[in-house]
Scaffold this motif. Sequence first.
Motif, short mmCIF file in Angstrom:
data_model
loop_
_atom_site.label_atom_id
_atom_site.label_comp_id
_atom_site.label_asym_id
_atom_site.label_seq_id
_atom_site.Cartn_x
_atom_site.Cartn_y
_atom_site.Cartn_z
N PRO A 53 0.82 -1.21 0.00
CA PRO A 53 0.00 0.00 0.00
C PRO A 53 0.86 1.26 0.00
CG PRO A 53 -0.15 -1.13 2.11
CD PRO A 53 0.69 -1.98 1.21
N ASP A 54 0.35 2.30 -0.67
CA ASP A 54 1.08 3.55 -0.65
C ASP A 54 0.53 4.45 0.46
OD1 ASP A 54 -1.33 4.46 -1.68
OD2 ASP A 54 -0.52 5.03 -3.62
N SER A 59 -3.66 6.82 4.16
CA SER A 59 -4.31 8.01 4.73
C SER A 59 -5.81 7.99 4.47
CB SER A 59 -3.71 9.28 4.13
OG SER A 59 -2.38 9.42 4.52
N LYS A 60 -6.20 7.61 3.26
CA LYS A 60 -7.63 7.56 2.93
C LYS A 60 -8.35 6.51 3.77
CE LYS A 60 -7.17 9.18 -1.83
NZ LYS A 60 -7.26 8.80 -3.25
N VAL A 61 -7.74 5.36 3.93
CA VAL A 61 -8.33 4.28 4.71
C VAL A 61 -8.56 4.74 6.15
CG1 VAL A 61 -7.76 2.04 5.74
CG2 VAL A 61 -7.53 2.35 3.29
N THR A 124 -5.92 5.80 15.56
CA THR A 124 -6.28 4.83 14.52
C THR A 124 -5.01 4.13 14.07
OG1 THR A 124 -6.03 6.47 12.77
CG2 THR A 124 -8.25 6.12 13.59
N GLY A 125 -5.17 2.91 13.64
CA GLY A 125 -4.04 2.16 13.10
C GLY A 125 -4.53 1.12 12.11
N TRP A 169 -12.96 4.25 -0.74
CA TRP A 169 -12.96 3.35 0.41
C TRP A 169 -14.28 3.53 1.15
CZ3 TRP A 169 -9.68 -0.48 1.04
CH2 TRP A 169 -8.43 -0.41 0.39
N LEU A 170 -14.99 2.41 1.39
CA LEU A 170 -16.27 2.43 2.09
C LEU A 170 -16.26 1.39 3.20
CD1 LEU A 170 -18.66 2.59 -1.00
CD2 LEU A 170 -17.97 4.49 0.48
#
Length: 184
Positions: A53-54, A59-61, A124-125, A169-170
């Motif tokens: 993953p980039d 960040s979006k996730v 968050t992680g 992302w949902l």
Amino acid sequence: MSPAAPSRTRGFVALGLLVVLVVGSVLSGVAIYRHSHLTDEPLSFSNSGAYVPDAEDASKVKAVAEQYALRMDNLDSADISGYVKRVGELLTTKYRTDFVKVEPLLVAAYAKEKFTTQGFVRATGIVTEDADSATVLVVHDKVKTPTTGQPEATAYRWTVELRKVDGDWLVDNFDDPDDNPEGS
């Protein structure tokens, strides 16, 4: 020196150049393949080609998981339909279909009780992430403020599952391990 010596030398030179050309071509092919199939594995001919993953995706996730927790925690008992709509914007179709079914239950449960809740994300992680799915741990607090009485705070830690749908992302599901006394 015999006339065969220069011919033999030229043959060895040509063979050497051919070997260098073949080895160079193979190494170039491996490098090109690895460049288009990035992994965190060491260079080998047998690695899995696993997705790496980039930072932008990560960040979006995390942002979607945080927004989900905040929207779930921010509730005004006088506006249940607005609450369901705001949360529903972050959900996959499958999860949204199940989630909208709770609206009548919430309306019935909070018909007489007037309050607001507000959420605060603490941390968050990312637990796992691949090209089209991710799992994020979200630690957050919710403060419930009734119209009469004292506010009460509750701490949560949710595991939020996300899916990538048409590039967005949902949220596909979530689990509250503290809500499950037998463990997750």
